[in-house]
Design a protein around this motif. Structure first.
Motif, PDB file in Angstrom:
ATOM      1  N   GLY A  23       8.848 -12.925  -4.674  1.00 24.70           N
ATOM      2  CA  GLY A  23      10.094 -13.267  -4.706  1.00 24.70           C
ATOM      3  C   GLY A  23      10.425 -12.690  -3.189  1.00 24.70           C
ATOM      4  O   GLY A  23       9.837 -12.623  -2.480  1.00 24.70           O
ATOM      5  N   PRO A  24      11.788 -11.672  -3.114  1.00 28.75           N
ATOM      6  CA  PRO A  24      12.480 -11.683  -1.908  1.00 28.75           C
ATOM      7  C   PRO A  24      11.149 -10.592  -1.050  1.00 28.75           C
ATOM      8  O   PRO A  24      10.735  -9.707  -1.896  1.00 28.75           O
ATOM      9  CB  PRO A  24      13.692 -11.077  -2.039  1.00 28.75           C
ATOM     10  CG  PRO A  24      13.707 -10.893  -3.681  1.00 28.75           C
ATOM     11  CD  PRO A  24      12.464 -11.533  -4.103  1.00 28.75           C
ATOM     12  N   MET A  25      11.206 -10.500   0.050  1.00 30.83           N
ATOM     13  CA  MET A  25      10.519  -9.504   0.879  1.00 30.83           C
ATOM     14  C   MET A  25      10.973  -8.030   0.706  1.00 30.83           C
ATOM     15  O   MET A  25      12.025  -7.696   0.271  1.00 30.83           O
ATOM     16  CB  MET A  25      10.849  -9.480   2.351  1.00 30.83           C
ATOM     17  CG  MET A  25      10.088 -10.324   3.359  1.00 30.83           C
ATOM     18  SD  MET A  25       8.605 -10.295   3.320  1.00 30.83           S
ATOM     19  CE  MET A  25       7.912 -11.613   4.182  1.00 30.83           C
ATOM     20  N   VAL A  26       9.613  -7.182   0.294  1.00 29.22           N
ATOM     21  CA  VAL A  26      10.037  -6.019   0.082  1.00 29.22           C
ATOM     22  C   VAL A  26       9.769  -5.309   1.287  1.00 29.22           C
ATOM     23  O   VAL A  26       8.782  -5.481   2.094  1.00 29.22           O
ATOM     24  CB  VAL A  26       8.962  -5.550  -1.156  1.00 29.22           C
ATOM     25  CG1 VAL A  26       8.812  -4.221  -1.394  1.00 29.22           C
ATOM     26  CG2 VAL A  26       9.004  -6.182  -2.475  1.00 29.22           C
ATOM     27  N   LYS A  27      10.705  -4.032   1.433  1.00 25.91           N
ATOM     28  CA  LYS A  27      10.665  -3.214   2.498  1.00 25.91           C
ATOM     29  C   LYS A  27       9.835  -2.001   2.264  1.00 25.91           C
ATOM     30  O   LYS A  27      10.312  -1.221   1.787  1.00 25.91           O
ATOM     31  CB  LYS A  27      11.951  -3.263   3.344  1.00 25.91           C
ATOM     32  CG  LYS A  27      12.664  -4.440   3.987  1.00 25.91           C
ATOM     33  CD  LYS A  27      14.052  -4.069   4.689  1.00 25.91           C
ATOM     34  CE  LYS A  27      14.225  -5.366   5.246  1.00 25.91           C
ATOM     35  NZ  LYS A  27      15.582  -5.356   5.830  1.00 25.91           N
ATOM     36  N   ILE A  28       8.751  -1.688   3.132  1.00 25.84           N
ATOM     37  CA  ILE A  28       7.991  -0.523   2.768  1.00 25.84           C
ATOM     38  C   ILE A  28       8.129   0.425   4.221  1.00 25.84           C
ATOM     39  O   ILE A  28       7.787  -0.258   5.275  1.00 25.84           O
ATOM     40  CB  ILE A  28       6.575  -0.636   2.461  1.00 25.84           C
ATOM     41  CG1 ILE A  28       6.515  -1.549   1.271  1.00 25.84           C
ATOM     42  CG2 ILE A  28       5.922   0.650   2.233  1.00 25.84           C
ATOM     43  CD1 ILE A  28       5.087  -1.988   0.944  1.00 25.84           C
ATOM     44  N   LEU A  29       8.341   1.414   4.105  1.00 25.85           N
ATOM     45  CA  LEU A  29       8.447   2.320   5.328  1.00 25.85           C
ATOM     46  C   LEU A  29       7.395   3.797   5.302  1.00 25.85           C
ATOM     47  O   LEU A  29       7.392   4.277   4.265  1.00 25.85           O
ATOM     48  CB  LEU A  29       9.911   3.119   5.410  1.00 25.85           C
ATOM     49  CG  LEU A  29      10.052   4.069   6.384  1.00 25.85           C
ATOM     50  CD1 LEU A  29       9.830   3.474   8.123  1.00 25.85           C
ATOM     51  CD2 LEU A  29      11.112   4.860   6.590  1.00 25.85           C
ATOM     52  N   ARG A  72       0.918 -10.113  -0.048  1.00 23.59           N
ATOM     53  CA  ARG A  72       1.882  -9.846  -0.732  1.00 23.59           C
ATOM     54  C   ARG A  72       3.422  -9.956   0.026  1.00 23.59           C
ATOM     55  O   ARG A  72       3.167  -9.518   1.174  1.00 23.59           O
ATOM     56  CB  ARG A  72       2.082  -8.530  -1.618  1.00 23.59           C
ATOM     57  CG  ARG A  72       1.037  -8.730  -2.611  1.00 23.59           C
ATOM     58  CD  ARG A  72       0.962  -7.565  -3.560  1.00 23.59           C
ATOM     59  NE  ARG A  72      -0.217  -7.663  -4.500  1.00 23.59           N
ATOM     60  CZ  ARG A  72      -0.048  -7.800  -5.858  1.00 23.59           C
ATOM     61  NH1 ARG A  72       0.968  -7.704  -6.511  1.00 23.59           N
ATOM     62  NH2 ARG A  72      -1.145  -7.693  -6.477  1.00 23.59           N
ATOM     63  N   PRO A  73       4.570 -10.247  -0.363  1.00 20.31           N
ATOM     64  CA  PRO A  73       5.578 -10.446   0.506  1.00 20.31           C
ATOM     65  C   PRO A  73       6.177  -9.046   1.077  1.00 20.31           C
ATOM     66  O   PRO A  73       7.301  -8.395   0.228  1.00 20.31           O
ATOM     67  CB  PRO A  73       6.684 -11.082  -0.426  1.00 20.31           C
ATOM     68  CG  PRO A  73       6.323 -10.761  -1.814  1.00 20.31           C
ATOM     69  CD  PRO A  73       4.778 -10.487  -1.723  1.00 20.31           C
ATOM     70  N   VAL A  74       5.637  -8.599   2.051  1.00 18.31           N
ATOM     71  CA  VAL A  74       6.148  -7.060   2.433  1.00 18.31           C
ATOM     72  C   VAL A  74       6.470  -7.275   3.832  1.00 18.31           C
ATOM     73  O   VAL A  74       5.848  -7.789   4.703  1.00 18.31           O
ATOM     74  CB  VAL A  74       5.112  -6.113   2.189  1.00 18.31           C
ATOM     75  CG1 VAL A  74       4.862  -5.759   0.523  1.00 18.31           C
ATOM     76  CG2 VAL A  74       4.187  -6.106   3.092  1.00 18.31           C
ATOM     77  N   GLN A  75       7.376  -6.444   4.303  1.00 21.86           N
ATOM     78  CA  GLN A  75       7.698  -5.880   5.700  1.00 21.86           C
ATOM     79  C   GLN A  75       7.320  -4.251   5.746  1.00 21.86           C
ATOM     80  O   GLN A  75       7.709  -3.601   4.904  1.00 21.86           O
ATOM     81  CB  GLN A  75       9.161  -5.894   6.037  1.00 21.86           C
ATOM     82  CG  GLN A  75       9.483  -7.395   6.558  1.00 21.86           C
ATOM     83  CD  GLN A  75      11.099  -7.439   6.942  1.00 21.86           C
ATOM     84  OE1 GLN A  75      11.616  -6.594   6.970  1.00 21.86           O
ATOM     85  NE2 GLN A  75      11.680  -8.719   6.944  1.00 21.86           N
TER      86      GLN A  75
END
Ligand SMILES: C[S@@+](CC[C@H](N)C(=O)[O-])C[C@H]1O[C@@H](n2cnc3c(N)ncnc32)[C@H](O)[C@@H]1O
Length: 380
Positions: free
Chosen positions: A191-197, A217-220
Motif C-alpha cells: 500500500g502507501p509508502m511507510v515512513k521510518i525514521l 517493501r514500500p518504505v522511505q
C-alpha cells in the motif's frame, strides 16, 4: 504474517539465533556467564581500591566521597564511582553501613585475560571486545583520574566504528535487533509508502537487521545520527537501497526544527540510543510529535547497569569537563544513573503520549541477563 503475541515474537527472534550461532546450552548459561564477567570486572575495581588504599582489608569503612578522593576521581567520572560502589555492594564485595563502605573479601587475582576472552566469546562478542576490556581494566586508575582518555584506550587498535560495533555484537543485542526488525516488518503492508525514521543509527547494526527483513517493501527510510562520523559511511552503504537516505539529527532538539514535520512518521526506531538524551522526557515528546497518531516507537535500551560495561564502555558516557551529566534535569536527576528501569520507561512513555504495548525479553528469559530490553509503544 501478523504477530499476535509477545511469546510468538520471542520465538521468532530466538529461532534466528538458534541454531545459527547460539546453542540451547549456551542460552541457558547466559546469566551465569554474565555474572562471571561482572565478577572479573568488579574484582579489578576492588584491586584498584586496595592499591590506592581507598579501602583496605583491616582499615576503617569509608564514605563515597573519601573513596573518590583516594582514587583522585575526576569530577566528570564521579557518577561512575557511585555506580561501581552500588554494583560492588550488590555483588557482596562491599558492605554498606551508615553511608560507609567496607571490604567484605578480596578475591585473589585470576587469569583475567583468559576469563574475559572465554566469557565474552560465550556471550557472542568478537575477540576484540575482550582485548579492549583488558586494556581498559589495566588503565582504570589513569582513566578515573582523567590522566588518560577512554578514546585513546578503546580505539588504540581499530577505528571508532569498529570498536563501537564490537561491543554491540553479542547474542542479547542480536536477539533484540531481530525482534525489532521482525515486528516492524509485519507492520508494513502493501500500500502507501511507510515512513521510518531511525535515531542514533551509529554503526548500523540495527539498520542491518531491519534491511535484512524489509527489503522490497514500500518504505522511505531515514537513517540519522547526531554525528556525521556515522551518517557518512552509512550513506555509502545504503546507496543501493531504494527509498533510504542518511542525515544528521539530534534527539535533544525538536524534530520539526530538523526537517521532520509533526505527525509525519509511521515508525521511529532507535537501538541503544535514547539513554543519550539530555532529557528523556523532552526527547520522548519530540518523538511523539513526529509520529502520526497510531504510529509506533520501537526502541532497545539498557534497563539496568551492566557491571562489566561500568568498567569499560560506560566511560564514554561521562560528560566533557565543561558539560553537564546526561539526565541532570530529568527523571535521572541526582541518581548518578544513566539507565532507567522498565517501569520508569513506561511512565516516561505515558507522560509523552506513548502507550507501551510490548516489552521483550520476558523477565524469566536467560536473555534478560544483560539488562537490555525492546520496547514497542504506540502514539495515542
Ligand atoms: C550505542 S550507539 C547505537 C548504535 C546503533 N543504534 C547500532 O545499532 O549500531 C549510540 C548512538 O547514539 C548516537 N547519539 C548520541 N547522542 C545523540 C543525540 N543527541 N542525537 C542523536 N544520536 C545520538 C551516537 O552517535 C551513537 O551512534
Amino acid at each position: 504474517m501478523t504477530i499476535s503475541s509477545i511469546d510468538q515474537l520471542h520465538q521468532l527472534s530466538l529461532s534466528a539465533l538458534i541454531p545459527n550461532s547460539l546453542s540451547e546450552g549456551q542460552l541457558t548459561n547466559l546469566p551465569a556467564t554474565m555474572n562471571k564477567l561482572a565478577l572479573v570486572s568488579l574484582n579489578q575495581v576492588i584491586q584498584l581500591l586496595t592499591n590506592k588504599q581507598a579501602l583496605t582489608p583491616l582499615g576503617d569503612a569509608q564514605t563515597a566521597t573519601q573513596i573518590k578522593t583516594a582514587l583522585n576521581t575526576a569530577p566528570r567520572h564521579e557518577w561512575l564511582v557511585d555506580r561501581w560502589l552500588v554494583a560492588l555492594t550488590e555483588h557482596g564485595l562491599l558492605q554498606l553501613q551508615d553511608h560507609k563502605y567496607a571490604l567484605t573479601k578480596v578475591t585473589p587475582c585470576t587469569d583475567i585475560k583468559a576469563e574475559l576472552q572465554a566469557n565474552y566469546q560465550a556471550l557472542g562478542f568478537p575477540s576484540t571486545m575482550a582485548d579492549a576490556h583488558i586494556r581498559v581494566l589495566a588503565s582504570l586508575s589513569e582513566l578515573i583520574s582523567d590522566q588518560l582518555d577512554i578514546n585513546q584506550v578503546l580505539y588504540q587498535q581499530s577505528s571508532p566504528l569498529v570498536a563501537l560495533a564490537a561491543y554491540q555484537t553479542n547474542y542479547f543485542t542480536a536477539y533484540l535487533n531481530t525482534a525489532l526488525a521482525q515486528y516492524l516488518t509485519t507492520q508494513i503492508k502493501p500500500g502507501p509508502m511507510v515512513k521510518i525514521l531511525e535515531l542514533g543509527g551509529g554503526t548500523g547494526l540495527l539498520t542491518d537487521s531491519i534491511f535484512q527483513q524489509i527489503s522490497g517493501r514500500p518504505v522511505q527510510y531515514q537513517f540519522t545520527d547526531v554525528s556525521a562520523l556515522f551518517t557518512k559511511p552509512m550513506q555509502t552503504k545504503l546507496r543501493t537501497q531504494i527509498g533510504a537516505r542518511c542525515r544528521t539529527l539530534d534527539i535533544d532538539r525538536a524534530f520539526d526544527e530538523q526537517a521532520v514535520p509533526p505527525a509525519s512518521i509511521d515508525f521511529i526506531v532507535a537501538g541503544n540510543v535514547l539513554h543519550n538524551a539530555q532529557h528523556i522526557g523532552h526527547t520522548l515528546k519530540h518523538i511523539r510529535a513526529a509520529l502520526k497518531l497510531g504510529g509506533q516507537l520501537l526502541f532497545t535500551e539498557s534497563i539496568a547497569d551492566n557491571p562489566a560495561m561500568l568498567t569499560a564502555m560506560q566511560f564514554l558516557l561521562s560528560p566533557a569537563s565543561d558539560q553537564v551529566m546526561l539526565g541532570h534535569a530529568d527523571c535521572r536527576a541526582n541518581s548518578s544513573q544513566v539507565f532507567i528501569d522498565g517501569s520508569t520507561w513506561q511512565k516516561q512513555l505515558e507522560q509523552a503520549g506513548l502507550q507501551l504495548m510490548w516489552r521483550l525479553p520476558q523477565p524469566n528469559s536467560p536473555l534478560s541477563a544483560a539488562g537490555q530490553a525492546l520496547f514497542i509503544a504506540t502514539a495515542i
